[in-house]
Motif scaffolding. Structure first.
Motif, PDB file in Angstrom:
ATOM      1  N   ASP A  27      -3.997  -5.137 -17.106  1.00  0.00           N
ATOM      2  CA  ASP A  27      -5.456  -4.529 -16.675  1.00  0.00           C
ATOM      3  C   ASP A  27      -5.995  -5.379 -15.770  1.00  0.00           C
ATOM      4  OD1 ASP A  27      -4.856  -2.386 -18.585  1.00  0.00           O
ATOM      5  OD2 ASP A  27      -6.285  -3.159 -20.017  1.00  0.00           O
ATOM      6  N   ALA A  28      -5.962  -6.566 -15.942  1.00  0.00           N
ATOM      7  CA  ALA A  28      -6.704  -7.562 -15.051  1.00  0.00           C
ATOM      8  C   ALA A  28      -5.905  -7.370 -13.638  1.00  0.00           C
ATOM      9  CB  ALA A  28      -6.692  -9.202 -15.643  1.00  0.00           C
ATOM     10  N   MET A  29      -4.821  -7.516 -13.939  1.00  0.00           N
ATOM     11  CA  MET A  29      -3.724  -7.422 -12.415  1.00  0.00           C
ATOM     12  C   MET A  29      -3.938  -6.221 -11.632  1.00  0.00           C
ATOM     13  SD  MET A  29      -0.351  -9.201 -13.743  1.00  0.00           S
ATOM     14  CE  MET A  29       0.654  -9.010 -12.373  1.00  0.00           C
ATOM     15  N   TRP A  30      -4.223  -5.010 -12.429  1.00  0.00           N
ATOM     16  CA  TRP A  30      -4.522  -3.604 -11.703  1.00  0.00           C
ATOM     17  C   TRP A  30      -5.872  -4.036 -11.052  1.00  0.00           C
ATOM     18  CZ3 TRP A  30      -1.591  -0.751  -9.666  1.00  0.00           C
ATOM     19  CH2 TRP A  30      -1.862   0.649  -9.023  1.00  0.00           C
ATOM     20  N   GLN A  31      -6.661  -4.332 -11.737  1.00  0.00           N
ATOM     21  CA  GLN A  31      -8.155  -4.487 -10.955  1.00  0.00           C
ATOM     22  C   GLN A  31      -8.144  -5.258  -9.839  1.00  0.00           C
ATOM     23  OE1 GLN A  31     -10.533  -2.336 -11.823  1.00  0.00           O
ATOM     24  NE2 GLN A  31      -9.055  -1.467 -13.251  1.00  0.00           N
ATOM     25  N   ARG A  32      -7.504  -6.578 -10.035  1.00  0.00           N
ATOM     26  CA  ARG A  32      -7.402  -7.391  -8.869  1.00  0.00           C
ATOM     27  C   ARG A  32      -6.695  -6.745  -7.452  1.00  0.00           C
ATOM     28  NH1 ARG A  32      -5.844 -11.510 -11.679  1.00  0.00           N
ATOM     29  NH2 ARG A  32      -3.450 -11.623 -11.125  1.00  0.00           N
ATOM     30  N   TYR A  33      -5.508  -6.045  -7.862  1.00  0.00           N
ATOM     31  CA  TYR A  33      -4.715  -5.097  -6.978  1.00  0.00           C
ATOM     32  C   TYR A  33      -6.088  -4.422  -6.321  1.00  0.00           C
ATOM     33  CZ  TYR A  33      -1.720  -1.692  -4.728  1.00  0.00           C
ATOM     34  OH  TYR A  33      -0.989  -0.970  -3.820  1.00  0.00           O
ATOM     35  N   LEU A  34      -6.686  -3.341  -7.063  1.00  0.00           N
ATOM     36  CA  LEU A  34      -7.661  -2.329  -6.416  1.00  0.00           C
ATOM     37  C   LEU A  34      -8.559  -2.939  -5.706  1.00  0.00           C
ATOM     38  CD1 LEU A  34      -7.976   0.007  -9.516  1.00  0.00           C
ATOM     39  CD2 LEU A  34      -6.511   0.299  -7.333  1.00  0.00           C
ATOM     40  N   GLN A  35      -9.028  -4.404  -6.113  1.00  0.00           N
ATOM     41  CA  GLN A  35      -9.988  -4.936  -5.401  1.00  0.00           C
ATOM     42  C   GLN A  35      -9.474  -5.356  -4.049  1.00  0.00           C
ATOM     43  OE1 GLN A  35     -13.246  -5.245  -6.119  1.00  0.00           O
ATOM     44  NE2 GLN A  35     -13.398  -6.447  -4.250  1.00  0.00           N
ATOM     45  N   ARG A  36      -8.242  -5.798  -3.986  1.00  0.00           N
ATOM     46  CA  ARG A  36      -7.608  -6.357  -2.591  1.00  0.00           C
ATOM     47  C   ARG A  36      -7.463  -5.132  -1.830  1.00  0.00           C
ATOM     48  NH1 ARG A  36      -2.250  -8.994  -3.365  1.00  0.00           N
ATOM     49  NH2 ARG A  36      -2.348  -9.436  -1.270  1.00  0.00           N
ATOM     50  N   LEU A  37      -7.391  -4.083  -2.350  1.00  0.00           N
ATOM     51  CA  LEU A  37      -7.061  -2.838  -1.427  1.00  0.00           C
ATOM     52  C   LEU A  37      -8.557  -2.454  -0.655  1.00  0.00           C
ATOM     53  CD1 LEU A  37      -5.025  -0.133  -3.431  1.00  0.00           C
ATOM     54  CD2 LEU A  37      -4.275  -1.448  -1.383  1.00  0.00           C
TER      55      LEU A  37
ATOM     56  N   THR B 225       0.996  -1.131   0.040  1.00  0.00           N
ATOM     57  CA  THR B 225       0.098  -0.048   0.006  1.00  0.00           C
ATOM     58  C   THR B 225       0.856   1.370   0.048  1.00  0.00           C
ATOM     59  OG1 THR B 225      -0.059   0.061   2.259  1.00  0.00           O
ATOM     60  CG2 THR B 225      -1.712  -1.236   1.332  1.00  0.00           C
ATOM     61  N   GLY B 226       0.114   2.452  -0.529  1.00  0.00           N
ATOM     62  CA  GLY B 226       0.930   3.541  -0.277  1.00  0.00           C
ATOM     63  C   GLY B 226       2.140   3.873  -1.535  1.00  0.00           C
ATOM     64  N   LYS B 227       2.116   3.141  -2.456  1.00  0.00           N
ATOM     65  CA  LYS B 227       3.038   2.949  -3.561  1.00  0.00           C
ATOM     66  C   LYS B 227       2.855   3.972  -4.728  1.00  0.00           C
ATOM     67  CE  LYS B 227       5.439   0.118  -0.645  1.00  0.00           C
ATOM     68  NZ  LYS B 227       6.473   0.666   0.063  1.00  0.00           N
ATOM     69  N   GLN B 228       1.777   4.822  -4.486  1.00  0.00           N
ATOM     70  CA  GLN B 228       1.525   5.420  -5.605  1.00  0.00           C
ATOM     71  C   GLN B 228       2.724   6.664  -6.206  1.00  0.00           C
ATOM     72  OE1 GLN B 228      -0.221   5.181  -3.204  1.00  0.00           O
ATOM     73  NE2 GLN B 228      -2.282   5.584  -3.379  1.00  0.00           N
ATOM     74  N   GLU B 229       3.264   7.093  -5.265  1.00  0.00           N
ATOM     75  CA  GLU B 229       4.683   7.970  -5.651  1.00  0.00           C
ATOM     76  C   GLU B 229       5.660   7.164  -6.071  1.00  0.00           C
ATOM     77  OE1 GLU B 229       3.905  11.066  -6.341  1.00  0.00           O
ATOM     78  OE2 GLU B 229       1.773  10.523  -6.167  1.00  0.00           O
TER      79      GLU B 229
ATOM     80  N   GLU C  78     -11.008  -4.372  -0.551  1.00  0.00           N
ATOM     81  CA  GLU C  78     -11.252  -5.717   0.663  1.00  0.00           C
ATOM     82  C   GLU C  78     -10.638  -5.600   1.883  1.00  0.00           C
ATOM     83  OE1 GLU C  78     -10.420  -9.181  -1.387  1.00  0.00           O
ATOM     84  OE2 GLU C  78     -12.147  -8.888  -2.827  1.00  0.00           O
ATOM     85  N   ALA C  79      -9.593  -4.873   1.798  1.00  0.00           N
ATOM     86  CA  ALA C  79      -8.876  -4.510   2.997  1.00  0.00           C
ATOM     87  C   ALA C  79      -9.192  -3.179   3.769  1.00  0.00           C
ATOM     88  CB  ALA C  79      -7.287  -4.508   2.771  1.00  0.00           C
ATOM     89  N   GLY C  80     -10.274  -2.539   2.927  1.00  0.00           N
ATOM     90  CA  GLY C  80     -10.759  -1.349   3.522  1.00  0.00           C
ATOM     91  C   GLY C  80      -9.838  -0.182   3.108  1.00  0.00           C
ATOM     92  N   ILE C  81      -8.984  -0.263   2.186  1.00  0.00           N
ATOM     93  CA  ILE C  81      -8.076   0.797   1.999  1.00  0.00           C
ATOM     94  C   ILE C  81      -8.701   1.666   0.737  1.00  0.00           C
ATOM     95  CG2 ILE C  81      -5.651   1.470   1.265  1.00  0.00           C
ATOM     96  CD1 ILE C  81      -4.990  -1.465   2.899  1.00  0.00           C
ATOM     97  N   ASN C  82      -8.435   2.884   0.657  1.00  0.00           N
ATOM     98  CA  ASN C  82      -8.835   3.639  -0.515  1.00  0.00           C
ATOM     99  C   ASN C  82      -7.344   3.977  -1.153  1.00  0.00           C
ATOM    100  OD1 ASN C  82      -9.405   5.578  -2.342  1.00  0.00           O
ATOM    101  ND2 ASN C  82     -10.871   6.598  -0.852  1.00  0.00           N
ATOM    102  N   HIS C  83      -7.362   3.709  -2.477  1.00  0.00           N
ATOM    103  CA  HIS C  83      -6.091   3.523  -3.253  1.00  0.00           C
ATOM    104  C   HIS C  83      -5.913   5.264  -3.514  1.00  0.00           C
ATOM    105  CE1 HIS C  83      -3.920   4.139  -7.129  1.00  0.00           C
ATOM    106  NE2 HIS C  83      -3.290   3.204  -6.597  1.00  0.00           N
ATOM    107  N   GLU C  84      -6.696   6.052  -3.667  1.00  0.00           N
ATOM    108  CA  GLU C  84      -6.512   7.568  -3.588  1.00  0.00           C
ATOM    109  C   GLU C  84      -5.838   8.085  -2.541  1.00  0.00           C
ATOM    110  OE1 GLU C  84      -6.869   8.454  -6.795  1.00  0.00           O
ATOM    111  OE2 GLU C  84      -7.695   6.421  -7.320  1.00  0.00           O
ATOM    112  N   THR C  85      -6.252   7.623  -1.256  1.00  0.00           N
ATOM    113  CA  THR C  85      -5.645   8.361  -0.126  1.00  0.00           C
ATOM    114  C   THR C  85      -4.618   7.586   0.631  1.00  0.00           C
ATOM    115  OG1 THR C  85      -7.649   7.161   1.153  1.00  0.00           O
ATOM    116  CG2 THR C  85      -7.997   9.220   0.220  1.00  0.00           C
ATOM    117  N   THR C  86      -4.277   6.411   0.199  1.00  0.00           N
ATOM    118  CA  THR C  86      -3.068   5.696   0.724  1.00  0.00           C
ATOM    119  C   THR C  86      -1.823   6.370   0.663  1.00  0.00           C
ATOM    120  OG1 THR C  86      -2.855   4.030  -0.728  1.00  0.00           O
ATOM    121  CG2 THR C  86      -4.383   3.643   1.093  1.00  0.00           C
TER     122      THR C  86
END
Length: 125
Positions: free
Chosen positions: A105-115, A61-65, A117-125
């Motif tokens: 594309d499928a891998m990225w969607q799976r990653y976003l889904q895992r986030l 998590t938190g790897k956007q940058e 499910e863990a209650g983590i918002n990709h935009e705010t981590t």
């Protein structure tokens, strides 16, 4: 040689776009993939990300940058990526990178889904 067989496409060019944080890889079969640094980091083939078996994966998590600071060739079959967060233990073989490109594309969607499910918002981590 690990990660290489006679059917594995070979990169003809590997280009790091530092501003957009994208690794562009062109293969000898004509395909070119643009793999974001964040994608490559969260799907690192290292044991510290993948774990030691199925179900052992560590959600990154938190790897956007995150960016790639250095690319090290490993023989004629892989590269080692050094990331700005200090991670550098994954070896990215040609077939792994090619498969990542095909399935990005499928891998990225799976990653976003895992986030999610863990209650983590990709935009705010």
């Amino acid at each position: 040689m690990a990660g290489l067989n006679k059917y594995t496409p070979i990169p003809t060019e590997i280009k790091l776009h530092k501003k957009s944080k994208v690794l562009e890889i062109s293969f000898n079969d004509g395909k070119t993939f643009q793999l974001p640094c964040e994608f490559l980091r969260v799907y690192s083939p290292s044991a510290e990300v993948r774990g030691h078996g199925p179900g052992d994966e560590i959600l990154q998590t938190g790897k956007q940058e995150v960016s790639i600071t250095h690319i090290e060739p490993i023989g004629h079959y892989a590269i080692q990526l050094n990331f700005s967060d200090g991670h550098n233990t994954g070896l990215y073989s040609w077939d792994l990178l090619y498969n990542y490109g095909l399935n990005q594309d499928a891998m990225w969607q799976r990653y976003l889904q895992r986030l999610k499910e863990a209650g983590i918002n990709h935009e705010t981590t």
